[in-house]
Design a protein around this motif. Structure first.
Motif, short mmCIF file in Angstrom:
data_model
loop_
_atom_site.label_atom_id
_atom_site.label_comp_id
_atom_site.label_asym_id
_atom_site.label_seq_id
_atom_site.Cartn_x
_atom_site.Cartn_y
_atom_site.Cartn_z
N PHE A 146 0.79 -1.27 0.04
CA PHE A 146 0.02 -0.13 0.07
C PHE A 146 0.85 1.32 -0.02
O PHE A 146 0.56 2.34 -0.48
N GLY A 147 1.99 1.18 0.58
CA GLY A 147 2.82 2.44 0.75
C GLY A 147 3.57 2.82 -0.47
O GLY A 147 4.18 3.95 -0.78
N LEU A 148 3.47 2.07 -1.56
CA LEU A 148 3.72 2.47 -2.86
C LEU A 148 2.80 3.08 -3.72
O LEU A 148 2.97 3.12 -4.97
N ILE A 149 1.72 3.45 -3.26
CA ILE A 149 0.80 4.04 -3.92
C ILE A 149 1.39 5.30 -4.48
O ILE A 149 2.22 5.95 -4.28
N SER A 150 0.74 5.83 -5.85
CA SER A 150 0.87 6.86 -6.56
C SER A 150 -0.33 7.73 -6.86
O SER A 150 -1.25 7.23 -6.92
N VAL B 134 -4.70 -1.30 -4.95
CA VAL B 134 -5.57 -1.26 -4.05
C VAL B 134 -5.99 -2.72 -3.66
O VAL B 134 -5.88 -3.55 -2.78
N LEU B 135 -6.36 -3.53 -4.93
CA LEU B 135 -6.74 -4.93 -4.84
C LEU B 135 -5.83 -5.76 -4.41
O LEU B 135 -5.86 -6.52 -3.59
N GLY B 136 -4.56 -5.73 -5.03
CA GLY B 136 -3.45 -6.79 -4.62
C GLY B 136 -3.10 -6.63 -3.37
O GLY B 136 -3.28 -7.59 -2.43
#
Length: 501
Positions: free
Chosen positions: A355-359, A368-370
């Motif tokens: 989640f911390g790799l969101i852009s 989100v899903l993975g």
């Protein structure tokens, strides 16, 4: 045998209505923990919350709920479980109604605090009634199965219901939705539950200890949240944190010396299972509450997703939690709870690190899903084992206190974690309000949530005993424990543990 179980067969109307009332109560409390999250951006816009102040919509409920759970359990034993349940339901429903009509941030925060007080009264009373009504055998297994299902359903549907209500009826309905459920539960409890009177003839509950603990924790959270305005080294912040620490020290002193029945016997923490499980649960609560908060804001403020679609996007996580919980039961026959806690914590940490790799231009499948599936399965693996561990080796007459303590640690962790991580995210974002800046703040908060879960796994690995038995092997075979423990069937114990998590 108490009057609550006398004259009630497994097929009588009393047990059925009791189960129905408790099921509605659990669904309502579980739903309320998640239904508000999706509506936070609309709540902020509608009432004029600032970025840091918005977190108090969560803090007010979590602090009141977690800080007063032990007092609620003691009050239920002392004054009668039905009486305390009815009081809690009435207060919860009234607070939800008032909150729905709130006109400014202070009114909504006060209503959320009142909801937390009501939940702290009704939740332990409802569980005590269920335990007394279904003490053993297959009826108990079925009862806790229903309770567990309503717990999972409330959490899973909360995000979906919150999104639909926010988008199509307005954010106020995330508060109003509790009112009819509270009324239904009140009617069922009033008609179907036989009041046995006080289950304990001990001294009055320790209201002073509850006030000191809640006040100290509240000031601690307030001091951390206010660092967006006052630096950590400022006199205001230092004075606030000093008073908070003083109140918590006073709480410990009161618990050591009170002539009344203490909220929690401090010697209970000498039990490594109790201490380790509560430390683990504190950090899990901090990470989970923060992650839900950041992801809800990321989906709506960064990706521009509508409230209803945001609710749908949370469903994979909720369903993965159910899968992880079922997997934990199956693995519990062969694997010790300590191993499940470590593996579950690390798997959830991996999901949150993802989640911390969101852009700012992220996509649902990759951002989100993975990570939702990975984190959800890991979290589900933790639920049952942390409850069974927290009550392992505890004297039968303190099992209720140990269970209440575990619930308190999660709620308190949620409030403290959100205060600290929310402040860190706010500092990273700064004064910018664009999607890229907001994304950076939320990504930091999610990465810190992952770090908290790694620490939780380390606590489980180092504090909990390595040789603890799997779920189908009794951890305590003493005569007293066997005689007094109400759940002797392995299936009942596992279902009860999963539900309480």
């Amino acid at each position: 045998m108490t009057n609550e179980t006398q004259g009630k067969g497994s097929t009588g109307a009393g047990p059925g209505l009791t189960l129905a009332a408790v099921a509605v109560v659990q669904f309502m409390v579980s739903l309320d923990l998640s239904v508000v999250n999706v509506g936070l951006p609309q709540i902020a816009a509608g009432l004029g919350f600032g970025a840091a102040g918005l977190t108090w919509v969560i803090h007010a409920y979590a602090l009141a709920f977690g800080g007063l759970l032990l007092l609620g359990g003691k009050a239920a034993d002392r004054y009668g479980r039905k009486r305390v349940l009815l009081f809690g339901l009435g207060l919860f429903g009234l607070a939800s109604l008032v909150g729905g009509f709130a006109q400014d941030p202070g009114q909504l925060v006060a209503a959320r605090a009142a909801q937390g007080i009501g939940a702290a009264a009704l939740a332990p009373a409802a569980l005590a009634l269920l335990t007394a009504t279904f003490p053993t055998g297959k009826p108990r297994v079925r009862a806790f199965g229903v309770w567990s299902a309503m717990n999972a359903a409330g959490g899973a549907l909360g995000v979906l219901v919150g999104g639909l209500l926010t988008e199509y009826a307005g954010w106020r309905w995330v508060m109003f939705v509790n009112v009819p459920m509270a009324l239904v539960a009140l009617a069922l409890a009033w008609r179907g539950i036989v009041d046995a009177g006080p289950a304990s003839r001990g001294g009055r509950p320790d209201a002073l200890g509850a006030a000191l603990a809640t006040g100290g924790l509240g000031l601690l959270v307030f001091g951390v949240v206010r660092t967006d305005r006052y630096a950590w080294s400022s006199p205001v912040t230092l004075a606030t944190l000093a008073v908070a620490v003083a109140l918590l020290i006073a709480f410990v002193q009161v618990e050591r010396t009170t002539s009344r029945e203490p909220l929690v016997r401090l010697g209970l923490f000498a039990n490594r299972s109790v201490a380790g499980a509560n430390g683990y649960n504190l950090l899990v609560g901090a990470a989970m509450a923060s992650a839900f908060y950041f992801m809800s804001l990321y989906l709506q403020r960064v990706l521009g997703t509508g409230a209803a679609m945001t609710g749908l996007m949370f469903l994979p996580f909720a369903l993965a939690v159910v899968v992880g919980s079922v997997l934990a039961i199956k693995l519990g026959y062969r694997i010790a709870p300590r191993a499940l806690l470590v593996c579950g914590g690390l798997l959830t940490a991996a999901g949150f690190a993802w989640f911390g790799l969101i852009s700012a231009d992220g996509a649902f499948v990759s951002d989100v899903l993975g990570p939702s599936v990975v984190a959800g399965v890991g979290f589900g693996l933790c639920l049952g084992p942390v409850v069974s561990t927290a009550t392992a080796g505890v004297a039968p007459h303190e099992a209720g206190t140990a269970s209440g303590l575990l619930n308190s640690s999660r709620q308190i962790g949620a409030s403290l974690g959100l205060a600290a991580l929310g402040t860190a995210a706010e500092h990273r974002t700064g004064d910018a309000v664009g999607p890229a800046a907001l994304n950076d703040g939320y990504a930091l908060g999610l990465s810190l949530s992952a770090a908290l879960l790694v620490v939780a796994a380390l606590i489980a690995f180092t504090v909990l005993r390595r040789g603890e038995a799997p779920a189908d092997e009794p951890a305590d075979t003493s005569a007293d424990a066997s005689a007094d423990a109400p759940a002797t069937a392995p299936g009942a114990a596992r279902r009860a543990g999963t539900a309480s998590g």
